[in-house]
Design an enzyme around this catalytic site. Structure first.
Site, PDB file in Angstrom:
ATOM      1  N   LYS A 105     139.160  35.898-127.452  1.00  0.00           N
ATOM      2  CA  LYS A 105     137.945  35.236-127.946  1.00  0.00           C
ATOM      3  C   LYS A 105     136.955  36.293-128.462  1.00  0.00           C
ATOM      4  CE  LYS A 105     136.079  35.199-123.242  1.00  0.00           C
ATOM      5  NZ  LYS A 105     135.971  34.400-122.013  1.00  0.00           N
ATOM      6  N   ARG A 117     130.384  26.090-114.257  1.00  0.00           N
ATOM      7  CA  ARG A 117     130.361  26.107-115.722  1.00  0.00           C
ATOM      8  C   ARG A 117     131.203  24.911-116.141  1.00  0.00           C
ATOM      9  NH1 ARG A 117     131.855  31.688-118.903  1.00  0.00           N
ATOM     10  NH2 ARG A 117     133.961  30.953-118.489  1.00  0.00           N
ATOM     11  N   TYR A 155     110.622  55.292-135.846  1.00  0.00           N
ATOM     12  CA  TYR A 155     109.560  54.301-135.689  1.00  0.00           C
ATOM     13  C   TYR A 155     108.798  54.488-134.381  1.00  0.00           C
ATOM     14  CZ  TYR A 155     111.924  51.733-139.442  1.00  0.00           C
ATOM     15  OH  TYR A 155     112.486  51.372-140.622  1.00  0.00           O
ATOM     16  N   MET A 195     117.804  50.155-137.554  1.00  0.00           N
ATOM     17  CA  MET A 195     118.812  49.141-137.881  1.00  0.00           C
ATOM     18  C   MET A 195     120.135  49.760-138.337  1.00  0.00           C
ATOM     19  SD  MET A 195     118.460  45.873-140.442  1.00  0.00           S
ATOM     20  CE  MET A 195     117.052  45.161-139.609  1.00  0.00           C
TER      21      MET A 195
HETATM   22  C1  LIG Z   1     136.741  35.097-121.019  1.00  0.00           C
HETATM   23  C2  LIG Z   1     137.609  34.411-120.047  1.00  0.00           C
HETATM   24  C3  LIG Z   1     138.631  35.112-119.396  1.00  0.00           C
HETATM   25  C4  LIG Z   1     138.819  36.612-119.513  1.00  0.00           C
HETATM   26  O1  LIG Z   1     137.931  37.266-118.642  1.00  0.00           O
HETATM   27  P1  LIG Z   1     138.005  38.855-118.418  1.00  0.00           P
HETATM   28  O2  LIG Z   1     137.089  39.083-117.273  1.00  0.00           O
HETATM   29  O3  LIG Z   1     137.512  39.495-119.675  1.00  0.00           O
HETATM   30  O4  LIG Z   1     139.415  39.178-118.111  1.00  0.00           O
HETATM   31  C5  LIG Z   1     139.492  34.382-118.590  1.00  0.00           C
HETATM   32  N1  LIG Z   1     139.321  33.049-118.419  1.00  0.00           N
HETATM   33  C6  LIG Z   1     138.331  32.351-119.000  1.00  0.00           C
HETATM   34  C7  LIG Z   1     138.193  30.894-118.747  1.00  0.00           C
HETATM   35  C8  LIG Z   1     137.426  33.012-119.821  1.00  0.00           C
HETATM   36  O5  LIG Z   1     136.420  32.323-120.384  1.00  0.00           O
END
Ligand SMILES: *Cc1c(COP(=O)(O)O)cnc(C)c1O
Length: 401
Positions: free
Chosen positions: A64, A163, A292, A340
């Site tokens: 992701k 969650r 800056y 930036m």
């Molecule tokens: C992002 C995520 C993971 C991976 O987590 P890491 O700590 O980066 O290994 C696993 N399961 C779910 C549901 C996630 O959202």
């Protein structure tokens, strides 16, 4: 048609869009900053993780957020070649990007999806959704039955993360409902841990107990058995009892440890290096302000290097004055506010430094290794967030060290 331009560094480019593909041809000279992705390290990490799993346990690489800033398509191909058999993404577009690149491995969408449009896209692209609530299950069933489609779905239980997911206490009821719905096939039942990176395992064990209680109840009702998965990177490294049928590895895939106490389990190699070039070198006199707000004022005459990377590239502005970078295998301090697109370094100890020389912001230079963990510690955040910030502007260059 060739639009030939001569850069100040004497490099001919026929167009801007060719700039990235010509990096190797020009030795990278035309680039102000870039991210190196070490595919050998990535493959090594996947094989290391596989080596602590039982042969029956599948490895899902979580890709992701553009593979935590590493580039989803390249990462996906490499991890699949090295033993991962599933991919995890957060959103539908992330899944589509992989499918459009021709990747055929099963892809689980870890986020929630609801609308008929999303459901049709999931079916069309052969992605696999997470089902978190009865309402969502009904929405899927309705949309799929209209098109006479069936989808494998993954049930999400909330065992204490608060969650996504249905509470473990209602798990049996929930699974029973999904099981009666036409057009949905339960492929797995999973949950997510809130404190797997803590040295204190109390909460993690409580979550695991809740997960196992829910699974036992589901089984006792005679519901079909499915794949089970619970572990993120920290849990993978914590204990084999958390591995079940599959594990979901994000951070560890990219070569970082989720916590200090988990460092000795396997040998991981950081995959990402962030580099930039010196774009100007100058001498400033004592009393001269830098950048800056003049947050830094030279207390003596000094050599200053300007570097072509800034917060729009992913270097957090809050690291101003707090970070060190490596040049020629030597640590150099950053001075003045990070801007930036550029930042400044005190290079008084490198009087003959030249424009075009490489600065390592994250990664290895000689004996020096700068980790995302170092930045995270300075900023009071986690390495996950540091990696994810490198995703928009910098070209990624695949290397194999
Ligand atoms: C992002 C995520 C993971 C991976 O987590 P890491 O700590 O980066 O290994 C696993 N399961 C779910 C549901 C996630 O959202």
């Amino acid at each position: 048609m060739v639009d030939t331009a001569k850069t100040p560094m004497g490099v001919s480019l026929d167009s801007n869009s060719n700039l990235i593909s010509r990096v190797s041809a020009y030795g990278g000279l035309c680039q102000r900053a870039w991210v190196e992705i070490d595919l050998a390290a990535l493959g090594h990490n996947v094989r290391q993780l596989k080596s602590i799993l039982s042969p029956q346990t599948a490895l899902m690489a979580v890709v992701k957020a553009d593979a935590y800033g590493h580039g989803a398509v390249t990462v996906a191909r490499t991890v699949l070649q090295n033993g991962a058999s599933w991919l995890g993404v957060a959103t539908i577009p992330e899944g589509i990007e992989l499918r459009e690149a021709g990747i055929e491995a099963p892809i689980l969408i870890l986020g929630a999806t609801h609308t008929p449009e999303q459901i049709r896209a999931i079916a069309y692209w052969k992605l696999q959704p997470t089902i978190c609530t009865p309402q969502q299950a009904l929405a899927f069933s309705e949309t799929l039955s209209v098109s006479n489609l069936t989808l494998p779905v993954h049930i999400k239980l909330d065992t204490g993360m608060s969650r996504l997911g249905t509470s473990w206490q209602q798990a049996a009821e929930f699974v029973q409902l999904v099981n009666t719905l036409p057009n949905l096939q339960i492929a797995s039942i999973y949950s997510h841990l809130a404190t797997a990176d803590s040295p204190d395992p109390t909460v993690m064990k409580q979550q695991q107990q809740r997960y196992e209680d829910a699974i036992a109840q589901i089984k006792s009702l005679g519901l079909p058995s499915t794949q089970l998965h619970l572990a993120n990177s920290a849990a993978i490294l914590s204990s084999p009892t958390l591995h079940y049928d599959m594990v979901r590895a994000g951070l560890a895939t990219y070569g970082l440890y989720p916590a200090e106490h988990l460092q000795r389990v396997v040998e991981l190699k950081p995959v990402m290096q962030v580099k930039a070039r010196v774009t100007q070198v100058k001498t400033i006199t004592a009393g001269t302000g830098v950048s800056y707000g003049y947050q830094f004022v030279a207390d003596r005459d000094m050599r200053l290097a300007v570097v072509g990377i800034g917060y729009a590239d992913g270097v957090p502005r809050n690291l101003s004055h707090k970070m060190k970078v490596a040049i020629r295998g030597q640590l150099v301090r950053q001075v003045g506010a990070i801007t930036m697109d550029q930042l400044m370094l005190d290079v008084s100890d490198l009087p003959d430094l030249q424009v075009g020389e490489v600065v390592t912001l994250l990664g290895k230079d000689g004996d020096i290794q700068i980790l995302a963990d170092d930045w995270a510690a300075s900023l009071g955040t986690i390495s996950w967030e540091i990696l994810c910030s490198f995703k928009h502007r910098l070209p990624r260059v695949a290397v194999s060290h």
